[in-house]
Design a protein around this motif. Sequence first.
Motif, mmCIF file in Angstrom:
data_model
loop_
_atom_site.group_PDB
_atom_site.id
_atom_site.type_symbol
_atom_site.label_atom_id
_atom_site.label_comp_id
_atom_site.label_asym_id
_atom_site.label_seq_id
_atom_site.Cartn_x
_atom_site.Cartn_y
_atom_site.Cartn_z
ATOM 1 N N ASP A 72 0.825 -1.206 0.000
ATOM 2 C CA ASP A 72 0.000 0.000 0.000
ATOM 3 C C ASP A 72 0.858 1.254 0.000
ATOM 4 O O ASP A 72 0.383 2.354 0.272
ATOM 5 N N VAL A 73 2.158 1.059 -0.312
ATOM 6 C CA VAL A 73 3.087 2.181 -0.433
ATOM 7 C C VAL A 73 3.478 2.290 -1.908
ATOM 8 O O VAL A 73 4.248 1.457 -2.410
ATOM 9 N N PRO A 74 2.955 3.286 -2.637
ATOM 10 C CA PRO A 74 3.159 3.345 -4.094
ATOM 11 C C PRO A 74 4.614 3.278 -4.532
ATOM 12 O O PRO A 74 4.932 2.569 -5.502
ATOM 13 N N HIS A 75 5.502 3.994 -3.843
ATOM 14 C CA HIS A 75 6.885 4.025 -4.345
ATOM 15 C C HIS A 75 7.566 2.662 -4.152
ATOM 16 O O HIS A 75 8.435 2.275 -4.949
ATOM 17 N N ILE A 76 7.187 1.902 -3.133
ATOM 18 C CA ILE A 76 7.739 0.558 -2.959
ATOM 19 C C ILE A 76 7.229 -0.357 -4.060
ATOM 20 O O ILE A 76 7.988 -1.119 -4.668
ATOM 21 N N SER A 77 5.937 -0.285 -4.343
ATOM 22 C CA SER A 77 5.362 -1.100 -5.406
ATOM 23 C C SER A 77 6.013 -0.794 -6.752
ATOM 24 O O SER A 77 6.353 -1.711 -7.518
ATOM 25 N N ARG A 78 6.219 0.494 -7.043
ATOM 26 C CA ARG A 78 6.847 0.879 -8.309
ATOM 27 C C ARG A 78 8.281 0.365 -8.385
ATOM 28 O O ARG A 78 8.720 -0.137 -9.429
ATOM 29 N N ARG A 79 9.000 0.498 -7.281
ATOM 30 C CA ARG A 79 10.406 0.072 -7.272
ATOM 31 C C ARG A 79 10.529 -1.438 -7.482
ATOM 32 O O ARG A 79 11.371 -1.900 -8.260
ATOM 33 N N LEU A 80 9.705 -2.218 -6.809
ATOM 34 C CA LEU A 80 9.740 -3.662 -6.973
ATOM 35 C C LEU A 80 9.344 -4.050 -8.394
ATOM 36 O O LEU A 80 9.976 -4.917 -9.015
ATOM 37 N N THR A 81 8.318 -3.396 -8.923
ATOM 38 C CA THR A 81 7.868 -3.679 -10.285
ATOM 39 C C THR A 81 8.976 -3.414 -11.290
ATOM 40 O O THR A 81 9.244 -4.233 -12.190
ATOM 41 N N THR A 82 9.646 -2.279 -11.148
ATOM 42 C CA THR A 82 10.734 -1.923 -12.062
ATOM 43 C C THR A 82 11.868 -2.935 -11.991
ATOM 44 O O THR A 82 12.400 -3.373 -13.025
ATOM 45 N N CYS A 83 12.241 -3.324 -10.783
ATOM 46 C CA CYS A 83 13.339 -4.281 -10.594
ATOM 47 C C CYS A 83 13.007 -5.626 -11.224
ATOM 48 O O CYS A 83 13.803 -6.184 -11.990
ATOM 49 N N LEU A 102 13.116 -13.349 -13.187
ATOM 50 C CA LEU A 102 12.065 -13.061 -12.220
ATOM 51 C C LEU A 102 10.813 -12.601 -12.966
ATOM 52 O O LEU A 102 10.884 -11.742 -13.838
ATOM 53 N N HIS A 103 9.673 -13.158 -12.599
ATOM 54 C CA HIS A 103 8.434 -12.878 -13.327
ATOM 55 C C HIS A 103 7.388 -12.316 -12.371
ATOM 56 O O HIS A 103 6.846 -13.038 -11.524
ATOM 57 N N LEU A 104 7.126 -11.014 -12.469
ATOM 58 C CA LEU A 104 6.099 -10.382 -11.653
ATOM 59 C C LEU A 104 4.734 -10.688 -12.266
ATOM 60 O O LEU A 104 4.418 -10.220 -13.350
ATOM 61 N N THR A 127 13.348 -1.961 3.443
ATOM 62 C CA THR A 127 12.816 -1.193 2.310
ATOM 63 C C THR A 127 13.927 -0.612 1.443
ATOM 64 O O THR A 127 13.717 -0.368 0.254
ATOM 65 N N ALA A 128 15.097 -0.410 2.026
ATOM 66 C CA ALA A 128 16.206 0.176 1.264
ATOM 67 C C ALA A 128 17.122 -0.883 0.645
ATOM 68 O O ALA A 128 18.232 -0.564 0.215
ATOM 69 N N ILE A 129 16.679 -2.119 0.580
ATOM 70 C CA ILE A 129 17.497 -3.190 0.009
ATOM 71 C C ILE A 129 17.883 -2.836 -1.428
ATOM 72 O O ILE A 129 17.077 -2.295 -2.198
ATOM 73 N N SER A 130 19.116 -3.112 -1.781
ATOM 74 C CA SER A 130 19.572 -2.815 -3.137
ATOM 75 C C SER A 130 18.923 -3.776 -4.134
ATOM 76 O O SER A 130 18.469 -4.868 -3.769
ATOM 77 N N GLU A 131 18.878 -3.376 -5.391
ATOM 78 C CA GLU A 131 18.288 -4.248 -6.408
ATOM 79 C C GLU A 131 19.062 -5.550 -6.525
ATOM 80 O O GLU A 131 18.477 -6.625 -6.717
ATOM 81 N N GLU A 132 20.375 -5.467 -6.406
ATOM 82 C CA GLU A 132 21.201 -6.671 -6.473
ATOM 83 C C GLU A 132 20.828 -7.653 -5.365
ATOM 84 O O GLU A 132 20.639 -8.857 -5.602
ATOM 85 N N MET A 133 20.704 -7.136 -4.137
ATOM 86 C CA MET A 133 20.372 -8.007 -3.023
ATOM 87 C C MET A 133 18.920 -8.471 -3.087
ATOM 88 O O MET A 133 18.589 -9.572 -2.644
ATOM 89 N N LEU A 134 18.046 -7.649 -3.629
ATOM 90 C CA LEU A 134 16.647 -8.053 -3.797
ATOM 91 C C LEU A 134 16.565 -9.256 -4.737
ATOM 92 O O LEU A 134 15.865 -10.242 -4.458
#
Length: 254
Positions: free
Chosen positions: A12-23, A30-32, A105-112
């Motif tokens: 329910d946090v838009p910027h988190i959803s956008r960041r995960l979607t982009t990654c 990885l398949h969203l 929430t600040a996990i890097s894309e590499e670590m995600l």
Amino acid sequence: MDPRISIVVGSDVPHISRRLTTCFKSTPELHLVGTATDGAGVLHLVKLHRPTVAIVSLGVRQTVLKVLVSALATDGVCPAIMSDVLEDQETVELLQCGLVGMLPTAISEEMLRHSMHTIAAGEIWIRRDMIGKVIDQLRGTPSVTPVSPKPPDKNAYRSKLQADNQFSLTQRELQIVQATSEGRTNKEIASALDISEFTVKHHLAKIFDKLGVYSRLELATFAVHHHLCRQSATPQFATSVKLAAPSRDTTGTF
């Protein structure tokens, strides 16, 4: 069969959803499969797509999170939570409900990306300092943080674990169960027992097969419940394999 790791995101946090979607959309393996803004939406997507992992970042009460995590685990999905505000006790409770990943929430894309592969492989991704707290909780003892770590005692394992057990574990396997339950890495176990890391991995594979467990945390839980390891304070070496770089994310698997 699609070899990609399928993921559902509930936030329910838009910027988190956008960041995960982009990654995830920029990572071929990885398949969203869908995003939702509440728990009901997450469960609906799970029923439709049967993903491997569900990442939840929702501002809801702990009781609601526990129900959601339990429901996901029951459906065969690997639940992971992205949050910076959960208390340690709340995290332990969620792990007991079936949580397999705790992501900052600040996990890097590499670590995600790395965490998704780790979780999909059946391992548990949590902060390294949480490992000792989980085991302390299972033992029903308070967590005690050591003032400074001590080097491994190469003779510590050899003299402490002589009791017979009903699981056909050898003396060496019991030593490795003890070390793993203390949160030691394969490298630390190998050094303490004067064996190679390959030999440690071989013993762990045999232990997993004998006990019917699939991860190091499951092994530690099993060992505590069946009294296969001695009581001790919080592990001096609460780390495990595949640890993130200390200067970046302080998360590891167990």
